[in-house]
Enzyme design. Structure first.
Site, short mmCIF file in Angstrom:
data_model
loop_
_atom_site.label_atom_id
_atom_site.label_comp_id
_atom_site.label_asym_id
_atom_site.label_seq_id
_atom_site.Cartn_x
_atom_site.Cartn_y
_atom_site.Cartn_z
N SER A 87 1.31 -8.12 -6.29
CA SER A 87 0.05 -8.07 -7.03
C SER A 87 0.03 -6.81 -7.88
O SER A 87 0.66 -5.80 -7.53
CB SER A 87 -1.13 -8.07 -6.06
OG SER A 87 -2.35 -7.83 -6.74
N TYR A 128 -5.97 -4.62 1.45
CA TYR A 128 -5.16 -5.54 0.65
C TYR A 128 -4.17 -4.78 -0.22
O TYR A 128 -2.99 -5.14 -0.29
CB TYR A 128 -6.08 -6.40 -0.21
CG TYR A 128 -5.34 -7.37 -1.11
CD1 TYR A 128 -4.71 -8.49 -0.58
CD2 TYR A 128 -5.27 -7.16 -2.49
CE1 TYR A 128 -4.03 -9.37 -1.39
CE2 TYR A 128 -4.59 -8.03 -3.31
CZ TYR A 128 -3.97 -9.14 -2.76
OH TYR A 128 -3.28 -10.01 -3.58
#
Length: 258
Positions: free
Chosen positions: A138, A151
């Site tokens: 990501s 995260y």
């Protein structure tokens, strides 16, 4: 690399990017192994496949489940030509409000899940002196934002792991790619942002899942090192790395939309 008859394992294949990419890979002649926890959802995805495919009920967060799943895959196909580590999830909560067990659970799935699956395929890829490993990371792994400490840490780990492993396996003809997308319009946010606050703030910036799935297929075909999506986010990440203090000051309000 031609995908015709290649055995490709996609984790987290029951929805979102994993499901879309699996269909695209199938259209290009690959043999797909759809791996996820929900067999019922996998059956729905399999119904839309053009080529041969197999369903494996597998929990990347569990050692025994991963071992049993890949034992089943090798028993049927004898090889894995490409592993797509796509399984993962996120929750957006302020650091001091996020319980410790949530940090552990997210790291166990997003990072250790990738480690488990990679360990399951790497010895035989090294024997064959070929193979592709594609890890879905990501942009969050390069630029951290408020309310995503857990995260973001998992995706930093994915990027660090991928960079180090890439150097280890290069002599064996194995490639390691990372896909680093920004926000995508997928079911990911039903858990990460259940109230929809973040989604409403970045709706204009969110990418269609097809765009990311196509990038994933491209990485499988070419073994490219890294793909940042959208390209503007990749440029922003580079700027952040070179000028962290300035970038942090300039981007604070723009990035913190959670």
């Amino acid at each position: 690399m031609s995908l015709n008859n290649k055995v490709i394992v996609v984790t987290g294949a029951s929805s979102g990017i994993g499901a879309l990419a699996a269909r695209m890979l199938s259209e290009q002649g690959a043999t797909l192994v759809l791996a996820a926890r929900s067999a019922d959802k996998l059956k729905e995805i399999r119904n839309g496949m053009m080529g041969p495919s197999k369903i494996v009920e597998l929990d990347v967060g569990d050692d025994e489940s991963v071992a049993a799943g890949f034992k089943e895959i090798y028993a049927e196909f004898g090889r894995v030509d490409c592993l797509v580590n796509n399984a993962g999830y996120g929750k957006f909560t302020a650091f001091d409000e996020m319980p410790l067990h949530e940090f552990e659970a997210m790291m166990n799935v997003n990072y250790m899940g990738m480690v488990r699956c990679t360990k399951a395929v790497l010895p035989r890829m090294k024997e064959a002196r070929s193979g592709r490993i594609v890890n879905i990371a990501s942009i969050a792994g390069k630029i951290g934002t408020a309310k995503s400490t857990a995260y973001t840490a998992t995706k930093h780990a994915v990027l660090g792991f991928s960079s180090a492993l890439r150097q280890e396996v290069r002599p064996y003809g194995i490639t390691v790619s990372t896909i680093n997308p920004g926000p995508i319009d997928t079911p990911f946010f039903s858990l990460a942002d259940p109230e929809g606050h973040y989604v409403n703030n970045v709706k204009w910036f969110m990418m269609k899942p097809e765009r990311v799935a196509k990038a994933l297929v491209h990485a499988v075909r070419t073994g490219t090192t890294e793909i940042n999506l959208p390209w503007t986010a990749g440029v922003g990440a580079k700027f952040y790395q070179v000028f962290p203090r300035l970038a942090d000051r300039l981007s604070y309000r723009m990035l913190n939309k959670k």
